[in-house]
Write a protein that holds these residues in place. Structure first.
Motif, mmCIF file in Angstrom:
data_model
loop_
_atom_site.group_PDB
_atom_site.id
_atom_site.type_symbol
_atom_site.label_atom_id
_atom_site.label_comp_id
_atom_site.label_asym_id
_atom_site.label_seq_id
_atom_site.Cartn_x
_atom_site.Cartn_y
_atom_site.Cartn_z
ATOM 1 N N LEU A 12 1.082 -1.287 0.057
ATOM 2 C CA LEU A 12 -0.036 -0.002 -0.019
ATOM 3 C C LEU A 12 0.833 1.205 0.127
ATOM 4 O O LEU A 12 1.925 1.296 0.736
ATOM 5 C CB LEU A 12 -0.934 -0.031 1.124
ATOM 6 N N PRO A 13 0.526 2.219 -0.785
ATOM 7 C CA PRO A 13 1.231 3.406 -0.796
ATOM 8 C C PRO A 13 1.061 4.056 0.787
ATOM 9 O O PRO A 13 0.203 4.033 1.462
ATOM 10 C CB PRO A 13 0.686 4.310 -1.810
ATOM 11 N N ILE A 14 2.211 4.969 1.004
ATOM 12 C CA ILE A 14 2.238 5.546 2.359
ATOM 13 C C ILE A 14 1.221 6.550 2.508
ATOM 14 O O ILE A 14 0.831 6.854 3.533
ATOM 15 C CB ILE A 14 3.563 6.307 2.530
ATOM 16 N N THR A 15 0.644 7.037 1.435
ATOM 17 C CA THR A 15 -0.301 7.900 1.401
ATOM 18 C C THR A 15 -1.658 7.523 2.290
ATOM 19 O O THR A 15 -2.476 8.302 2.698
ATOM 20 C CB THR A 15 -0.930 8.387 0.210
ATOM 21 N N LYS A 16 -1.966 6.419 2.359
ATOM 22 C CA LYS A 16 -3.085 5.602 3.182
ATOM 23 C C LYS A 16 -2.811 5.888 4.636
ATOM 24 O O LYS A 16 -3.800 5.672 5.385
ATOM 25 C CB LYS A 16 -2.973 3.917 3.150
ATOM 26 N N ILE A 17 -1.612 6.117 5.307
ATOM 27 C CA ILE A 17 -1.238 6.175 6.667
ATOM 28 C C ILE A 17 -0.887 7.863 7.020
ATOM 29 O O ILE A 17 -0.749 7.792 8.299
ATOM 30 C CB ILE A 17 -0.686 5.107 7.181
ATOM 31 N N MET A 18 -0.406 8.311 6.052
ATOM 32 C CA MET A 18 0.418 9.378 6.516
ATOM 33 C C MET A 18 -0.729 10.633 6.673
ATOM 34 O O MET A 18 -1.633 10.669 6.588
ATOM 35 C CB MET A 18 1.199 9.958 5.235
ATOM 36 N N THR A 19 0.115 11.646 7.495
ATOM 37 C CA THR A 19 -1.056 12.821 7.800
ATOM 38 C C THR A 19 -0.796 13.833 6.749
ATOM 39 O O THR A 19 0.402 14.181 6.215
ATOM 40 C CB THR A 19 -0.257 13.559 8.839
ATOM 41 N N LYS A 20 -1.838 14.204 6.140
ATOM 42 C CA LYS A 20 -2.049 14.976 5.000
ATOM 43 C C LYS A 20 -2.217 16.552 5.259
ATOM 44 O O LYS A 20 -1.500 17.268 4.692
ATOM 45 C CB LYS A 20 -3.256 14.377 4.191
ATOM 46 N N ASP A 21 -2.609 16.854 6.388
ATOM 47 C CA ASP A 21 -2.866 18.149 6.459
ATOM 48 C C ASP A 21 -1.818 18.575 7.759
ATOM 49 O O ASP A 21 -1.890 18.492 8.674
ATOM 50 C CB ASP A 21 -4.427 18.508 7.451
ATOM 51 N N VAL A 22 -0.568 18.851 7.099
ATOM 52 C CA VAL A 22 0.606 19.042 7.702
ATOM 53 C C VAL A 22 0.581 20.445 8.381
ATOM 54 O O VAL A 22 0.681 21.377 7.683
ATOM 55 C CB VAL A 22 1.907 18.653 6.890
ATOM 56 N N ILE A 23 1.219 20.405 9.523
ATOM 57 C CA ILE A 23 1.691 21.635 10.310
ATOM 58 C C ILE A 23 2.920 22.165 10.008
ATOM 59 O O ILE A 23 3.807 21.104 10.080
ATOM 60 C CB ILE A 23 1.287 21.721 11.709
ATOM 61 N N THR A 24 3.362 23.293 9.561
ATOM 62 C CA THR A 24 4.629 23.549 9.103
ATOM 63 C C THR A 24 4.937 24.800 9.813
ATOM 64 O O THR A 24 4.261 25.755 10.513
ATOM 65 C CB THR A 24 4.842 23.686 7.703
ATOM 66 N N LEU A 25 6.435 24.962 10.058
ATOM 67 C CA LEU A 25 7.104 26.408 10.323
ATOM 68 C C LEU A 25 7.813 26.940 9.482
ATOM 69 O O LEU A 25 8.417 26.178 8.752
ATOM 70 C CB LEU A 25 7.960 26.005 11.515
ATOM 71 N N VAL A 67 5.021 11.357 7.508
ATOM 72 C CA VAL A 67 4.651 9.814 8.096
ATOM 73 C C VAL A 67 5.441 9.639 9.411
ATOM 74 O O VAL A 67 6.544 10.032 9.156
ATOM 75 C CB VAL A 67 4.720 8.933 6.917
ATOM 76 N N THR A 68 4.958 9.137 10.255
ATOM 77 C CA THR A 68 5.978 9.140 11.297
ATOM 78 C C THR A 68 5.750 7.600 11.911
ATOM 79 O O THR A 68 4.954 6.709 11.553
ATOM 80 C CB THR A 68 5.211 9.743 12.606
ATOM 81 N N THR A 69 6.809 7.125 12.910
ATOM 82 C CA THR A 69 6.572 5.984 13.707
ATOM 83 C C THR A 69 5.359 5.611 13.965
ATOM 84 O O THR A 69 4.817 4.467 14.338
ATOM 85 C CB THR A 69 7.839 5.516 14.397
ATOM 86 N N THR A 70 4.752 6.560 14.616
ATOM 87 C CA THR A 70 3.551 6.365 15.389
ATOM 88 C C THR A 70 2.195 6.113 14.160
ATOM 89 O O THR A 70 1.482 5.216 14.649
ATOM 90 C CB THR A 70 3.094 7.740 16.117
ATOM 91 N N ASP A 71 2.406 6.673 13.044
ATOM 92 C CA ASP A 71 1.534 6.162 12.010
ATOM 93 C C ASP A 71 1.645 4.566 11.666
ATOM 94 O O ASP A 71 0.671 4.170 11.404
ATOM 95 C CB ASP A 71 1.827 7.065 10.645
ATOM 96 N N LEU A 72 3.005 4.391 11.757
ATOM 97 C CA LEU A 72 3.364 2.765 11.196
ATOM 98 C C LEU A 72 2.726 2.127 12.365
ATOM 99 O O LEU A 72 2.204 0.869 12.083
ATOM 100 C CB LEU A 72 4.796 2.826 11.045
ATOM 101 N N ILE A 73 2.864 2.286 13.536
ATOM 102 C CA ILE A 73 2.472 1.626 14.637
ATOM 103 C C ILE A 73 1.119 1.538 14.382
ATOM 104 O O ILE A 73 0.237 0.427 14.962
ATOM 105 C CB ILE A 73 2.980 1.917 15.934
ATOM 106 N N ASN A 74 0.444 2.445 14.608
ATOM 107 C CA ASN A 74 -1.096 2.400 14.544
ATOM 108 C C ASN A 74 -1.561 1.572 13.233
ATOM 109 O O ASN A 74 -2.747 0.913 13.435
ATOM 110 C CB ASN A 74 -1.504 3.924 14.290
ATOM 111 N N TYR A 75 -0.937 1.777 12.127
ATOM 112 C CA TYR A 75 -1.423 0.783 11.073
ATOM 113 C C TYR A 75 -1.270 -0.567 11.320
ATOM 114 O O TYR A 75 -2.292 -1.334 11.178
ATOM 115 C CB TYR A 75 -0.453 1.247 9.990
#
Length: 139
Positions: A5-18, A126-134
């Motif tokens: 599956l592409p990473i787009t399935k689990i990544m955060t799309k609405d990214v907060i930036t500085l 995408v973070t390690t937390t996203d991967l763990i949740n998946y």
């Protein structure tokens, strides 16, 4: 599990930036208000680094002072810029990367978040937390 599956399935799309011109106080507010640990740093809409909450803790006395005493943090934060504290030479992945590819990359490196970039545009994070949740969802 569908590891292709592409990473787009689990990544955060609405990214907060500085922005690189923001200050570290702004960063701390964003971390706490949004309960996040990684923020991409951009300059002219291009990512130039990644700031983690751990990066802030390394330079602050946040845990060693009274939680209502903001003076110490403010003084320390004013001594540094975001560009001085952030991780530079950030590794990124395209949105076509698979969950398995990203998991391997995060497993080998000493960081916990990857910006997802297509044609120099930040598409997500995408973070390690996203991967763990998946993985928890799939097990």
């Amino acid at each position: 599990m569908k590891h292709q599956l592409p990473i787009t399935k689990i990544m955060t799309k609405d990214v907060i930036t500085l922005d690189c011109n923001d200050n570290l106080e702004t960063a701390e507010i964003l971390f706490k208000r949004n309960n996040i640990r990684h923020i991409p740093v951009v300059k002219n809409k291009s990512i130039i680094g990644m700031l983690s909450y751990t990066d802030l803790l390394r330079i602050s006395f946040a845990d060693a002072t009274d939680e209502y005493d903001d003076d110490v943090e403010t003084v320390v934060y004013n001594m540094f810029t975001i560009e001085q504290v952030m991780a530079k030479n950030v590794i990124s992945v395209p949105s076509s990367a698979t969950i398995k590819e990203v998991a391997k990359l995060l497993g080998k490196k000493e960081f916990h978040a990857l910006p997802v970039i297509d044609q120099d545009k930040l598409m997500g994070i995408v973070t390690t937390t996203d991967l763990i949740n998946y993985l928890v969802e799939k097990l």
